[in-house]
Design a protein around this motif. Sequence first.
Motif, PDB file in Angstrom:
ATOM      1  N   UNK A 170       0.819  -1.213   0.000  1.00  0.00           N
ATOM      2  CA  UNK A 170       0.000   0.000   0.000  1.00  0.00           C
ATOM      3  C   UNK A 170       0.854   1.266   0.000  1.00  0.00           C
ATOM      4  N   UNK A 171       2.031   1.218   0.626  1.00  0.00           N
ATOM      5  CA  UNK A 171       2.918   2.377   0.647  1.00  0.00           C
ATOM      6  C   UNK A 171       3.564   2.624  -0.713  1.00  0.00           C
ATOM      7  N   UNK A 172       3.676   1.580  -1.529  1.00  0.00           N
ATOM      8  CA  UNK A 172       4.366   1.696  -2.809  1.00  0.00           C
ATOM      9  C   UNK A 172       3.429   2.011  -3.978  1.00  0.00           C
ATOM     10  N   UNK A 173       2.131   1.817  -3.831  1.00  0.00           N
ATOM     11  CA  UNK A 173       1.192   2.010  -4.940  1.00  0.00           C
ATOM     12  C   UNK A 173       0.860   3.484  -5.122  1.00  0.00           C
ATOM     13  N   UNK A 174       0.848   3.922  -6.393  1.00  0.00           N
ATOM     14  CA  UNK A 174       0.427   5.273  -6.745  1.00  0.00           C
ATOM     15  C   UNK A 174      -0.748   5.161  -7.706  1.00  0.00           C
ATOM     16  N   UNK A 175      -1.628   6.137  -7.674  1.00  0.00           N
ATOM     17  CA  UNK A 175      -2.798   6.162  -8.544  1.00  0.00           C
ATOM     18  C   UNK A 175      -2.732   7.388  -9.452  1.00  0.00           C
ATOM     19  N   UNK A 176      -3.436   7.309 -10.561  1.00  0.00           N
ATOM     20  CA  UNK A 176      -3.520   8.440 -11.477  1.00  0.00           C
ATOM     21  C   UNK A 176      -4.939   8.988 -11.398  1.00  0.00           C
ATOM     22  N   UNK A 177      -5.069  10.293 -11.114  1.00  0.00           N
ATOM     23  CA  UNK A 177      -6.399  10.887 -11.021  1.00  0.00           C
ATOM     24  C   UNK A 177      -6.931  11.258 -12.398  1.00  0.00           C
ATOM     25  N   UNK A 178      -8.100  11.872 -12.451  1.00  0.00           N
ATOM     26  CA  UNK A 178      -8.760  12.209 -13.721  1.00  0.00           C
ATOM     27  C   UNK A 178      -7.954  13.218 -14.528  1.00  0.00           C
ATOM     28  N   UNK A 179      -7.101  14.000 -13.880  1.00  0.00           N
ATOM     29  CA  UNK A 179      -6.285  15.003 -14.571  1.00  0.00           C
ATOM     30  C   UNK A 179      -4.929  14.464 -15.000  1.00  0.00           C
ATOM     31  N   UNK A 180      -4.653  13.190 -14.723  1.00  0.00           N
ATOM     32  CA  UNK A 180      -3.383  12.592 -15.101  1.00  0.00           C
ATOM     33  C   UNK A 180      -2.286  12.807 -14.085  1.00  0.00           C
ATOM     34  N   UNK A 181      -2.608  13.295 -12.895  1.00  0.00           N
ATOM     35  CA  UNK A 181      -1.621  13.537 -11.851  1.00  0.00           C
ATOM     36  C   UNK A 181      -1.505  12.305 -10.954  1.00  0.00           C
ATOM     37  N   UNK A 182      -0.285  12.045 -10.444  1.00  0.00           N
ATOM     38  CA  UNK A 182      -0.078  10.932  -9.529  1.00  0.00           C
ATOM     39  C   UNK A 182      -0.564  11.329  -8.139  1.00  0.00           C
ATOM     40  N   UNK A 183      -1.243  10.410  -7.503  1.00  0.00           N
ATOM     41  CA  UNK A 183      -1.754  10.657  -6.160  1.00  0.00           C
ATOM     42  C   UNK A 183      -1.699   9.366  -5.360  1.00  0.00           C
ATOM     43  N   UNK A 184      -1.692   9.471  -4.036  1.00  0.00           N
ATOM     44  CA  UNK A 184      -1.644   8.273  -3.196  1.00  0.00           C
ATOM     45  C   UNK A 184      -3.039   7.796  -2.796  1.00  0.00           C
ATOM     46  N   UNK A 185      -4.057   8.591  -3.088  1.00  0.00           N
ATOM     47  CA  UNK A 185      -5.419   8.192  -2.743  1.00  0.00           C
ATOM     48  C   UNK A 185      -6.046   7.419  -3.905  1.00  0.00           C
ATOM     49  N   UNK A 186      -6.723   6.326  -3.615  1.00  0.00           N
ATOM     50  CA  UNK A 186      -7.345   5.541  -4.687  1.00  0.00           C
ATOM     51  C   UNK A 186      -8.494   6.313  -5.340  1.00  0.00           C
ATOM     52  N   UNK A 187      -8.781   6.024  -6.602  1.00  0.00           N
ATOM     53  CA  UNK A 187      -9.855   6.743  -7.296  1.00  0.00           C
ATOM     54  C   UNK A 187     -11.226   6.386  -6.736  1.00  0.00           C
ATOM     55  N   UNK A 188     -12.162   7.306  -6.901  1.00  0.00           N
ATOM     56  CA  UNK A 188     -13.531   7.098  -6.456  1.00  0.00           C
ATOM     57  C   UNK A 188     -14.266   6.302  -7.533  1.00  0.00           C
TER      58      UNK A 188
END
Length: 144
Positions: free
Chosen positions: A39-57
């Motif tokens: 969980x500490x190593x996973x990154x997510x991509x938001x709707x704007x294409x930015x990397x974030x640590x929070x999972x998408x909705x």
Amino acid sequence: MADSFSKKENFKKKQQKQKEKAQKREERKSSNNKGKSLDDMIMYVDANGQLTSTPPDNAEREEIDINNIQLGAAPIEEEEIRKTGIITFFSEKGYGFITEDRSKENIFFHSNNCTEPVKKGNKVSYEKEKSPKGFSAIDIKIVK
């Protein structure tokens, strides 16, 4: 035989370096970042294409219709096979050039590729063929 002063000093420096090296090794082991949880190593991509640590909705997800997905390269629209142009140059030796109507490109031809006798200024239709020195016209017919 007794050691000289410089030998003793060099021996002391060597021991000091070994102690410092061992101390650095211990520091690296204590502050090791290996073994993080997934969980500490996973990154997510938001709707704007930015990397974030929070999972998408999941509520924002839009459904994709599998039937509308096209695989491979985009289809290539075929060019028209017969092209038209005007003979702008014709040599006594039997070769010449046709200026294409659409692209105004000069295309080489030889009188052996003509179905009927041609002369300069004739409007002709032809097929384009790739030759070692560029494009050449074949199956040349006069347009009436």
